[in-house]
Design a protein around this motif. Structure first.
Motif, mmCIF file in Angstrom:
data_model
loop_
_atom_site.group_PDB
_atom_site.id
_atom_site.type_symbol
_atom_site.label_atom_id
_atom_site.label_comp_id
_atom_site.label_asym_id
_atom_site.label_seq_id
_atom_site.Cartn_x
_atom_site.Cartn_y
_atom_site.Cartn_z
ATOM 1 N N VAL A 26 100.704 10.307 -19.368
ATOM 2 C CA VAL A 26 100.144 10.763 -20.648
ATOM 3 C C VAL A 26 99.057 9.807 -21.119
ATOM 4 N N LEU A 27 99.297 8.516 -21.011
ATOM 5 C CA LEU A 27 98.282 7.539 -21.415
ATOM 6 C C LEU A 27 97.030 7.629 -20.541
ATOM 7 N N ALA A 28 97.212 7.877 -19.240
ATOM 8 C CA ALA A 28 96.052 8.007 -18.344
ATOM 9 C C ALA A 28 95.222 9.232 -18.708
ATOM 10 N N VAL A 29 95.890 10.342 -19.015
ATOM 11 C CA VAL A 29 95.161 11.559 -19.391
ATOM 12 C C VAL A 29 94.429 11.353 -20.708
ATOM 13 N N LEU A 30 95.085 10.752 -21.686
ATOM 14 C CA LEU A 30 94.424 10.498 -22.962
ATOM 15 C C LEU A 30 93.223 9.564 -22.802
ATOM 16 N N LYS A 35 87.446 8.653 -22.891
ATOM 17 C CA LYS A 35 86.315 7.945 -22.293
ATOM 18 C C LYS A 35 85.339 8.867 -21.574
ATOM 19 N N GLN A 36 85.842 9.925 -20.947
ATOM 20 C CA GLN A 36 84.977 10.813 -20.159
ATOM 21 C C GLN A 36 85.365 12.272 -20.421
ATOM 22 N N ALA A 40 86.726 15.260 -17.763
ATOM 23 C CA ALA A 40 88.082 15.772 -17.982
ATOM 24 C C ALA A 40 88.067 17.292 -18.088
ATOM 25 N N ALA A 41 87.056 17.839 -18.745
ATOM 26 C CA ALA A 41 86.948 19.291 -18.870
ATOM 27 C C ALA A 41 86.714 19.940 -17.511
ATOM 28 N N VAL A 42 85.879 19.327 -16.695
ATOM 29 C CA VAL A 42 85.628 19.851 -15.354
ATOM 30 C C VAL A 42 86.912 19.817 -14.520
ATOM 31 N N LEU A 43 87.673 18.746 -14.645
ATOM 32 C CA LEU A 43 88.926 18.627 -13.915
ATOM 33 C C LEU A 43 89.917 19.712 -14.338
#
Length: 67
Positions: A26-30, A35-36, A40-43
């Motif tokens: 969860v922390l990595a996703v946030l 930051k990017q 993130a949207a493309v992923l």
């Protein structure tokens, strides 16, 4: 009367390691979203497209088997 548990169902809660891994994910996703956000949207769009393709493939398979 005692409760009966289903033999194949996982127990609720999970261990400390499972909770720690969840928190780290969860922390990595946030962090990625903050930051990017464009990447993130493309992923997320790519993951959604993959699930959509899998669902279409499963539907085509079932239509071929059943129809």
């Amino acid at each position: 009367m005692a409760k009966t548990q289903f033999p194949m169902m996982p127990k609720a809660g999970g261990g400390v390691l499972a909770k720690l891994v969840g928190v780290v994910l969860v922390l990595a996703v946030l962090t990625m979203v903050v930051k990017q956000p464009a990447e993130a949207a493309v992923l997320v769009k790519g993951i959604a497209a993959g699930f959509g393709a899998a669902a279409e493939g499963a539907a085509a398979f079932l239509q071929g088997v059943l129809g």
